[in-house]
Design an enzyme around this catalytic site. Sequence first.
Site, PDB file in Angstrom:
ATOM      1  N   HIS A 121       3.105   2.848  12.772  1.00  0.00           N
ATOM      2  CA  HIS A 121       2.218   4.134  13.365  1.00  0.00           C
ATOM      3  C   HIS A 121       2.788   4.740  14.527  1.00  0.00           C
ATOM      4  O   HIS A 121       2.177   5.789  15.230  1.00  0.00           O
ATOM      5  CB  HIS A 121       0.902   3.345  13.857  1.00  0.00           C
ATOM      6  CG  HIS A 121       0.043   2.598  12.780  1.00  0.00           C
ATOM      7  ND1 HIS A 121      -1.005   2.054  12.909  1.00  0.00           N
ATOM      8  CD2 HIS A 121       0.374   2.425  11.483  1.00  0.00           C
ATOM      9  CE1 HIS A 121      -1.433   1.684  11.791  1.00  0.00           C
ATOM     10  NE2 HIS A 121      -0.551   1.650  10.941  1.00  0.00           N
ATOM     11  N   HIS A 128       0.877  -1.335  -0.059  1.00  0.00           N
ATOM     12  CA  HIS A 128      -0.122   0.116   0.023  1.00  0.00           C
ATOM     13  C   HIS A 128       0.787   1.212  -0.012  1.00  0.00           C
ATOM     14  O   HIS A 128       2.030   1.263   0.389  1.00  0.00           O
ATOM     15  CB  HIS A 128      -0.864  -0.187   1.081  1.00  0.00           C
ATOM     16  CG  HIS A 128      -0.427   0.038   2.644  1.00  0.00           C
ATOM     17  ND1 HIS A 128      -0.019   1.083   3.185  1.00  0.00           N
ATOM     18  CD2 HIS A 128      -0.148  -0.876   3.483  1.00  0.00           C
ATOM     19  CE1 HIS A 128       0.352   0.711   4.367  1.00  0.00           C
ATOM     20  NE2 HIS A 128       0.370  -0.154   4.575  1.00  0.00           N
ATOM     21  N   ASP A 146      -0.129   4.436   1.180  1.00  0.00           N
ATOM     22  CA  ASP A 146      -0.700   5.302   2.355  1.00  0.00           C
ATOM     23  C   ASP A 146       0.008   5.076   3.559  1.00  0.00           C
ATOM     24  O   ASP A 146       0.476   4.143   3.731  1.00  0.00           O
ATOM     25  CB  ASP A 146      -2.350   5.320   2.405  1.00  0.00           C
ATOM     26  CG  ASP A 146      -2.916   4.062   3.041  1.00  0.00           C
ATOM     27  OD1 ASP A 146      -2.394   3.068   2.497  1.00  0.00           O
ATOM     28  OD2 ASP A 146      -3.509   4.064   3.695  1.00  0.00           O
ATOM     29  N   ASP A 183       5.951   0.763   8.066  1.00  0.00           N
ATOM     30  CA  ASP A 183       4.570   0.312   7.401  1.00  0.00           C
ATOM     31  C   ASP A 183       4.257   1.475   6.302  1.00  0.00           C
ATOM     32  O   ASP A 183       3.601   2.323   6.566  1.00  0.00           O
ATOM     33  CB  ASP A 183       3.686   0.543   8.641  1.00  0.00           C
ATOM     34  CG  ASP A 183       2.135  -0.177   8.394  1.00  0.00           C
ATOM     35  OD1 ASP A 183       2.177  -0.638   7.380  1.00  0.00           O
ATOM     36  OD2 ASP A 183       1.314  -0.063   9.191  1.00  0.00           O
ATOM     37  N   GLU A 216      -5.258   1.790   2.540  1.00  0.00           N
ATOM     38  CA  GLU A 216      -5.225   0.685   3.560  1.00  0.00           C
ATOM     39  C   GLU A 216      -5.323   0.987   5.185  1.00  0.00           C
ATOM     40  O   GLU A 216      -5.869   0.111   5.722  1.00  0.00           O
ATOM     41  CB  GLU A 216      -3.612  -0.199   3.193  1.00  0.00           C
ATOM     42  CG  GLU A 216      -3.776  -1.467   4.105  1.00  0.00           C
ATOM     43  CD  GLU A 216      -3.325  -1.564   5.488  1.00  0.00           C
ATOM     44  OE1 GLU A 216      -3.258  -2.609   6.350  1.00  0.00           O
ATOM     45  OE2 GLU A 216      -2.615  -0.778   5.891  1.00  0.00           O
ATOM     46  N   GLU A 217      -4.787   2.295   5.154  1.00  0.00           N
ATOM     47  CA  GLU A 217      -4.780   2.495   6.757  1.00  0.00           C
ATOM     48  C   GLU A 217      -5.939   3.111   7.484  1.00  0.00           C
ATOM     49  O   GLU A 217      -6.205   3.653   8.684  1.00  0.00           O
ATOM     50  CB  GLU A 217      -3.813   3.600   7.035  1.00  0.00           C
ATOM     51  CG  GLU A 217      -2.268   3.009   6.830  1.00  0.00           C
ATOM     52  CD  GLU A 217      -1.542   2.003   7.741  1.00  0.00           C
ATOM     53  OE1 GLU A 217      -2.482   1.506   8.603  1.00  0.00           O
ATOM     54  OE2 GLU A 217      -0.535   1.776   7.701  1.00  0.00           O
ATOM     55  N   GLU A 251       4.047  -6.309   3.696  1.00  0.00           N
ATOM     56  CA  GLU A 251       3.790  -5.582   4.929  1.00  0.00           C
ATOM     57  C   GLU A 251       5.127  -5.905   5.841  1.00  0.00           C
ATOM     58  O   GLU A 251       5.706  -6.830   5.649  1.00  0.00           O
ATOM     59  CB  GLU A 251       2.468  -6.098   5.673  1.00  0.00           C
ATOM     60  CG  GLU A 251       1.260  -5.622   5.285  1.00  0.00           C
ATOM     61  CD  GLU A 251       1.103  -4.094   5.781  1.00  0.00           C
ATOM     62  OE1 GLU A 251       1.697  -3.671   6.527  1.00  0.00           O
ATOM     63  OE2 GLU A 251      -0.160  -3.692   5.581  1.00  0.00           O
TER      64      GLU A 251
END
Length: 355
Positions: A329, A69, A71, A95, A125-126, A155
């Site tokens: 995150h 992903h 984003d 991530d 995705e987030e 991932e």
Amino acid sequence: MFTRDVLADPVALTRALVDIESVSGNEAEIADRVEEALAATDLKVERFGHTIVARTELDRPQRVVLAGHLDTVPLHDNFPSRTEDGLMWGCGTADMKAGTAIALHLAVTEAAPRHDVTYVFYECEEVDSARNGLRILADRNPHLLTDASFAVLLEPTHGLIEGGCQGTQRVLVRTSGKRAHSARSWLGENAIHKAAPILERLRRYRERIVTIDGCEFHEGLNAVRITGGVAGNVIPDECVVEVNFRFAPDRDEAAAADHVREVFEGFEVEFVDSAPGALPGLDAPAARELLAATGRPPRAKLGWTDVARFAVLGIPGLNYGPGDPNLAHKQDEHVEIDKIVEGAEVMRRWLRADA
């Protein structure tokens, strides 16, 4: 546009991707740059919103998917990137822009892989699942995925193969009571007090551990939120305990729901969210080849990832990427530069015809 030198170096490419701000919903610029890089190759490139699909057409016996992903979660004083002491710091480094950079690097530099490859670079995705670019692609253009026999989601796994993923369900367990003035509490029924047996069942719950294809999945049933009460002088007439069930992929969603109902027998249970898990899929020939390329044993993915979306389509898949998932995150998110180099080398060995 990314220069040839940047595209040839997965570390430099990681930093270039990190330095494009792409918080979920703001992927236009990064998608433009990825599309430009892929358009200069012999790949067949299609774009759907800010999701890019690029495919080799080499008539190989097998097709695989490499997906990542574009984003990130919102910035938190961690943009742009910086490097120090063998680490690259910044939002999205782990991530999962390091993994996405590896996929883009391979798409541009490996013109004749031994498998046909579908590269997917997707948006959102987030955030809410309804906006997930891979989900939208699977719903509206499944033919771009379903001709593959295996998928790798890049991932963060800290350079280890993580097979499959857990399923997840969220439920609301309710109690009801009767309102009254707290000065005359005996005239009411306290719904919050009635929730005590729910919490006791959760406290006494013993999680199930199951091993599948050598991967040990730990289940968990936990209260994640409690709400109740209307005022500081009113006996509450409702209490809601929100519970999250993370279940091993040998249970389907129906079996998981039956288990939750059994645990909370006698209480009102409402299911508000559910997603299936994915079996490790490590018996697929391409998975065995990738395991051999890493030279390390697999472990279970303890969490939910988009590997489950491939499983729903009948495509076995696994997770493999350079970042540490425990840093995802976080404000101090970073990735080890050596892990980016190693990850690119592993994936290259796996894809090359002489591997």
